[in-house]
Design a protein around this motif. Structure first.
Motif, PDB file in Angstrom:
ATOM      1  N   ALA A 234       0.826  -1.199   0.000  1.00 11.98           N
ATOM      2  CA  ALA A 234       0.000   0.000   0.000  1.00 11.98           C
ATOM      3  C   ALA A 234       0.863   1.253   0.000  1.00 11.98           C
ATOM      4  CB  ALA A 234      -0.933   0.001   1.209  1.00 11.98           C
ATOM      5  N   ALA A 235       1.941   1.233   0.784  1.00 15.66           N
ATOM      6  CA  ALA A 235       2.848   2.378   0.810  1.00 15.66           C
ATOM      7  C   ALA A 235       3.482   2.602  -0.556  1.00 15.66           C
ATOM      8  CB  ALA A 235       3.926   2.163   1.867  1.00 15.66           C
ATOM      9  N   ALA A 236       3.810   1.514  -1.252  1.00 12.73           N
ATOM     10  CA  ALA A 236       4.405   1.639  -2.587  1.00 12.73           C
ATOM     11  C   ALA A 236       3.402   2.233  -3.576  1.00 12.73           C
ATOM     12  CB  ALA A 236       4.890   0.278  -3.071  1.00 12.73           C
ATOM     13  N   VAL A 237       2.137   1.806  -3.497  1.00 11.38           N
ATOM     14  CA  VAL A 237       1.101   2.357  -4.371  1.00 11.38           C
ATOM     15  C   VAL A 237       0.924   3.844  -4.096  1.00 11.38           C
ATOM     16  CG1 VAL A 237      -1.370   2.346  -4.891  1.00 11.38           C
ATOM     17  CG2 VAL A 237      -0.120   0.191  -4.714  1.00 11.38           C
ATOM     18  N   HIS A 238       0.875   4.218  -2.835  1.00 12.09           N
ATOM     19  CA  HIS A 238       0.717   5.622  -2.476  1.00 12.09           C
ATOM     20  C   HIS A 238       1.894   6.450  -2.986  1.00 12.09           C
ATOM     21  CE1 HIS A 238      -2.084   4.433   1.104  1.00 12.09           C
ATOM     22  NE2 HIS A 238      -2.663   4.298  -0.084  1.00 12.09           N
ATOM     23  N   ALA A 239       3.095   5.898  -2.858  1.00  8.09           N
ATOM     24  CA  ALA A 239       4.276   6.615  -3.346  1.00  8.09           C
ATOM     25  C   ALA A 239       4.207   6.820  -4.856  1.00  8.09           C
ATOM     26  CB  ALA A 239       5.545   5.859  -2.966  1.00  8.09           C
ATOM     27  N   ARG A 240       3.712   5.824  -5.584  1.00  2.91           N
ATOM     28  CA  ARG A 240       3.611   5.948  -7.046  1.00  2.91           C
ATOM     29  C   ARG A 240       2.540   6.966  -7.447  1.00  2.91           C
ATOM     30  NH1 ARG A 240       6.822   2.444  -9.605  1.00  2.91           N
ATOM     31  NH2 ARG A 240       7.558   0.604  -8.454  1.00  2.91           N
ATOM     32  N   LEU A 241       1.454   7.024  -6.687  1.00  2.00           N
ATOM     33  CA  LEU A 241       0.437   8.031  -6.976  1.00  2.00           C
ATOM     34  C   LEU A 241       0.990   9.439  -6.737  1.00  2.00           C
ATOM     35  CD1 LEU A 241      -2.743   6.360  -5.412  1.00  2.00           C
ATOM     36  CD2 LEU A 241      -2.270   6.702  -7.839  1.00  2.00           C
ATOM     37  N   ARG A 242       1.733   9.597  -5.648  1.00  5.28           N
ATOM     38  CA  ARG A 242       2.333  10.904  -5.381  1.00  5.28           C
ATOM     39  C   ARG A 242       3.350  11.273  -6.457  1.00  5.28           C
ATOM     40  NH1 ARG A 242       3.069   8.990   0.068  1.00  5.28           N
ATOM     41  NH2 ARG A 242       1.385   9.693   1.445  1.00  5.28           N
ATOM     42  N   ALA A 243       4.142  10.288  -6.884  1.00  6.85           N
ATOM     43  CA  ALA A 243       5.150  10.552  -7.916  1.00  6.85           C
ATOM     44  C   ALA A 243       4.480  10.965  -9.224  1.00  6.85           C
ATOM     45  CB  ALA A 243       6.031   9.327  -8.125  1.00  6.85           C
TER      46      ALA A 243
ATOM     47  N   GLY B   7       4.738  14.541 -11.086  1.00  6.62           N
ATOM     48  CA  GLY B   7       5.151  14.594 -12.477  1.00  6.62           C
ATOM     49  C   GLY B   7       4.164  15.324 -13.363  1.00  6.62           C
ATOM     50  N   GLY B   8       3.077  15.822 -12.773  1.00  9.34           N
ATOM     51  CA  GLY B   8       2.130  16.627 -13.534  1.00  9.34           C
ATOM     52  C   GLY B   8       0.805  15.973 -13.835  1.00  9.34           C
ATOM     53  N   ALA B   9       0.604  14.718 -13.445  1.00  7.42           N
ATOM     54  CA  ALA B   9      -0.680  14.063 -13.693  1.00  7.42           C
ATOM     55  C   ALA B   9      -1.736  14.581 -12.730  1.00  7.42           C
ATOM     56  CB  ALA B   9      -0.539  12.549 -13.547  1.00  7.42           C
ATOM     57  N   GLY B  10      -2.983  14.547 -13.180  1.00  8.36           N
ATOM     58  CA  GLY B  10      -4.102  14.805 -12.293  1.00  8.36           C
ATOM     59  C   GLY B  10      -4.722  13.486 -11.889  1.00  8.36           C
ATOM     60  N   ILE B  11      -4.963  13.293 -10.599  1.00 10.86           N
ATOM     61  CA  ILE B  11      -5.408  11.989 -10.095  1.00 10.86           C
ATOM     62  C   ILE B  11      -6.743  12.144  -9.373  1.00 10.86           C
ATOM     63  CG2 ILE B  11      -4.879  10.069  -8.543  1.00 10.86           C
ATOM     64  CD1 ILE B  11      -1.896  10.780  -8.977  1.00 10.86           C
ATOM     65  N   LEU B  12      -7.733  11.347  -9.795  1.00 10.52           N
ATOM     66  CA  LEU B  12      -8.991  11.225  -9.073  1.00 10.52           C
ATOM     67  C   LEU B  12      -8.929   9.943  -8.268  1.00 10.52           C
ATOM     68  CD1 LEU B  12     -11.882  11.965  -8.323  1.00 10.52           C
ATOM     69  CD2 LEU B  12     -12.649  10.884 -10.457  1.00 10.52           C
ATOM     70  N   LEU B  13      -8.819  10.081  -6.959  1.00  8.12           N
ATOM     71  CA  LEU B  13      -8.734   8.950  -6.040  1.00  8.12           C
ATOM     72  C   LEU B  13     -10.100   8.727  -5.417  1.00  8.12           C
ATOM     73  CD1 LEU B  13      -7.195   6.864  -4.243  1.00  8.12           C
ATOM     74  CD2 LEU B  13      -6.714   8.777  -2.686  1.00  8.12           C
ATOM     75  N   ILE B  14     -10.741   7.618  -5.764  1.00  5.58           N
ATOM     76  CA  ILE B  14     -12.024   7.244  -5.171  1.00  5.58           C
ATOM     77  C   ILE B  14     -11.738   6.143  -4.149  1.00  5.58           C
ATOM     78  CG2 ILE B  14     -14.329   6.326  -5.565  1.00  5.58           C
ATOM     79  CD1 ILE B  14     -14.147   7.320  -8.444  1.00  5.58           C
TER      80      ILE B  14
ATOM     81  N   ASP C 190      -8.928   7.015   5.812  1.00  2.00           N
ATOM     82  CA  ASP C 190      -7.507   7.215   6.115  1.00  2.00           C
ATOM     83  C   ASP C 190      -6.707   7.447   4.834  1.00  2.00           C
ATOM     84  OD1 ASP C 190      -7.680   6.976   8.886  1.00  2.00           O
ATOM     85  OD2 ASP C 190      -7.554   4.798   8.818  1.00  2.00           O
ATOM     86  N   GLU C 191      -7.006   6.670   3.797  1.00  2.00           N
ATOM     87  CA  GLU C 191      -6.300   6.799   2.528  1.00  2.00           C
ATOM     88  C   GLU C 191      -6.570   8.161   1.893  1.00  2.00           C
ATOM     89  OE1 GLU C 191      -5.284   3.703  -0.882  1.00  2.00           O
ATOM     90  OE2 GLU C 191      -7.441   4.066  -0.753  1.00  2.00           O
ATOM     91  N   ILE C 192      -7.816   8.607   1.942  1.00  2.00           N
ATOM     92  CA  ILE C 192      -8.175   9.908   1.387  1.00  2.00           C
ATOM     93  C   ILE C 192      -7.430  11.026   2.115  1.00  2.00           C
ATOM     94  CG2 ILE C 192     -10.041  11.589   1.185  1.00  2.00           C
ATOM     95  CD1 ILE C 192     -10.370   9.519  -0.909  1.00  2.00           C
ATOM     96  N   LEU C 193      -7.471  11.000   3.443  1.00  2.00           N
ATOM     97  CA  LEU C 193      -6.840  12.058   4.230  1.00  2.00           C
ATOM     98  C   LEU C 193      -5.328  12.061   4.054  1.00  2.00           C
ATOM     99  CD1 LEU C 193      -8.961  11.728   7.484  1.00  2.00           C
ATOM    100  CD2 LEU C 193      -9.086  13.566   5.805  1.00  2.00           C
ATOM    101  N   LEU C 194      -4.750  10.893   3.848  1.00  3.61           N
ATOM    102  CA  LEU C 194      -3.302  10.783   3.697  1.00  3.61           C
ATOM    103  C   LEU C 194      -2.819  11.336   2.364  1.00  3.61           C
ATOM    104  CD1 LEU C 194      -0.603   9.579   4.797  1.00  3.61           C
ATOM    105  CD2 LEU C 194      -1.181   7.493   3.561  1.00  3.61           C
ATOM    106  N   LEU C 195      -3.593  11.129   1.296  1.00  5.22           N
ATOM    107  CA  LEU C 195      -3.102  11.405  -0.053  1.00  5.22           C
ATOM    108  C   LEU C 195      -3.671  12.661  -0.702  1.00  5.22           C
ATOM    109  CD1 LEU C 195      -3.181   7.821  -1.625  1.00  5.22           C
ATOM    110  CD2 LEU C 195      -1.182   9.059  -0.804  1.00  5.22           C
ATOM    111  N   ALA C 196      -4.902  13.021  -0.372  1.00  4.57           N
ATOM    112  CA  ALA C 196      -5.610  14.014  -1.179  1.00  4.57           C
ATOM    113  C   ALA C 196      -5.171  15.444  -0.885  1.00  4.57           C
ATOM    114  CB  ALA C 196      -7.106  13.877  -0.972  1.00  4.57           C
TER     115      ALA C 196
END
Length: 500
Positions: free
Chosen positions: A437-446, A450-457, A462-468
């Protein structure tokens, strides 16, 4: 407490690969016992043996102190064993009630229905689950489908309850209600096995825990004797920490929805006038209780469900409202679906083919009818290594043989390969262990950086508050609130449950 289940020296191999190696497990009546381990550690395989889906190559099983042979699911059922699998065992064309009846046929269909109606009424008071039992399961959200599985098991009267990642798609309130129910069932004498990656659930609700690694059981302990760091180290062999890192370079909109609604033509409206924008360089988190339109929104963005009204555009005002999934991908939309087996992978195809399929139309691996298999194999091998997809003994093996977490890693490796401009990530860490899970989160942040727009559903707050970087809340098919990070957890939670 008496012993409800004893597994001694259990081993199991698949195609020469030893998934379980002389594993031991003892679970007592009246306790909640957590089973932990990284993806591919053997947890689900071990529980599938208890549920009668696999036969052990070696070892012995005792239920309530008696040696038993579990030759199939019916044997498990007769022994009072029920399991809610991570990937649900439901007939999607049947209604929720028909699925419950199918699993509980005792006494004939009519008598079974009457008995189950009564049991469901009692369970509704205890659990608080709300599911439209007349609706086809395939039309329910992931969270609602899980509730049907839980109801199906409880109506069946199981006394040894196995739940594989039961809170992965539940909100905080739903998860706490479910875990409180499990504690209540344990207090009545049931034995509960909780297969989970959520260490907070373990620390708060488990009486004991067992950790598996590389197919072996390596430790059994009481959560009270360990802190979160020690437990994490026991599971993954090292500590894994995450911290929120805010976006630095937010740009213009790369995905915009204007007045999007679903339904029409006699179908129930599940989305109503949804308007939102996702910008380059940001993660927009969409929170909400399961069944409030998040799944329908994801399916519309994927192009598998059409809108009744409204407009969807990518950057530079490219209208994709009626575009095919192929066109959306060509325009830079990548998708990490919640149901990776239905929408993310073709289980009967090889691992290499599943990776390469994302670029079939680009010509990267040759033409549609004449693929360059060597190029696809090379690219897939590099991606498997880079994304730490474990359990891959051959790229020619079927993707269906991968564990849930490793299947998710393969999907992410493929979707991120083309440096997408927009990423739809629906429950991307569902069922993953702490490290994965930490690796997935790191890749989303990366990707965001890098300029991508991410819609995280995600239904994991906890996941929303951590990443959004921004948070939207959906309720009854509408976008009812938005928050800038850092958002107040209670305020987000209140928005999730106070509208409707």
């Amino acid at each position: 407490m008496t012993s409800a289940l004893e597994l001694s020296g259990i081993s199991k191999s698949f195609d020469g690969f030893r998934a379980i190696a002389a594993a031991d497990l003892e679970v007592r009546s009246g306790e909640v016992h957590a089973l932990l381990g990284e993806n591919g550690a053997g947890k689900s395989s071990l529980m599938n043996i208890v549920a009668g889906l696999y036969a052990p190559d070696e070892g012995s099983i005792r239920v309530q102190g008696r040696p038993v042979r579990i030759a199939g699911p019916l044997d498990a059922r007769r022994l009072g064993i029920g399991m809610v699998h991570q990937h649900y065992k439901l007939v999607k064309s049947f209604s929720a009630l028909e699925n419950i009846l199918l699993a509980n046929p005792k006494g004939g269909f009519a008598r079974g229905r009457a008995a189950i109606d009564t049991a469901l009424a009692r369970l509704a008071d205890r659990i608080g689950f709300t599911v439209d039992l007349t609706k086809p399961v395939g039309a329910l959200s992931i969270a609602e489908q899980q509730r049907v599985e839980i109801l199906k098991m409880l109506v069946g009267g199981a006394r040894l309850l196995i739940l594989d990642e039961p809170t992965a798609v539940l909100t905080d309130m739903e998860a706490e209600r479910l875990l409180a129910l499990l504690r209540h069932l344990a207090s009545e004498g049931a034995a509960v096995i909780l297969v989970t990656h959520k260490l907070g659930d373990v620390m708060r609700h488990a009486d004991r825990l067992t950790v598996m690694r590389n197919g072996k059981t390596i430790a059994t302990a009481s959560p009270g004797t360990l802190n979160a760091g020690e437990l994490t180290k026991l599971v993954v062999g090292t500590t894994t920490t995450e911290c929120a890192v805010p976006a630095q370079n937010v740009g213009g909109p790369v995905l915009s929805l204007t007045g999007v609604s679903s339904g029409g033509n006699g179908r129930r409206e599940t989305l109503s006038d949804v308007t939102m924008r996702i910008c380059s360089g940001e993660i927009y988190g969409l929170a909400g209780v399961g069944g409030n339109g998040q799944t329908e929104l994801a399916e519309i963005l994927m192009g598998v469900v059409t809108t009744a009204s409204g407009r969807i555009t990518l950057e530079d005002a490219v209208d994709i409202t009626d575009a095919t999934p192929k066109t959306r991908r060509a325009r830079g939309l990548a998708v990490i679906p919640a149901d990776r087996h239905s929408y993310g992978l073709a289980g009967e195809l090889s691992i290499a083919d599943n990776y390469a399929i994302g670029d079939v139309y680009s010509g990267k691996y040759g033409g549609v009818l004449r693929m360059k298999s060597s190029a696809a194999q090379t690219a897939a091998g590099a991606a498997v290594a880079a994304h730490d997809v474990q359990g891959v003994r051959s790229l020619a093996h079927k993707a269906a043989l991968l564990s849930g977490g490793n299947a998710q890693k393969l999907v992410i490796a493929r979707e991120f390969a083309g440096a997408p401009r927009v990423i739809l990530a629906h429950s991307p860490s569902r069922g993953l262990d702490v490290r994965a899970a930490a690796a997935v989160h790191a890749r989303l942040r990366a990707a965001r950086d890098g300029g991508a727009g991410i819609l995280l559903i995600s239904e994991d707050l906890d996941e929303i508050l951590l990443l959004a970087d921004r948070i939207g809340v959906m309720s009854s098919g509408r976008l009812v609130a938005e928050f800038a990070a850092p958002a107040d957890r209670q305020a987000v939670g209140e928005a999730m449950v106070s509208h409707g």
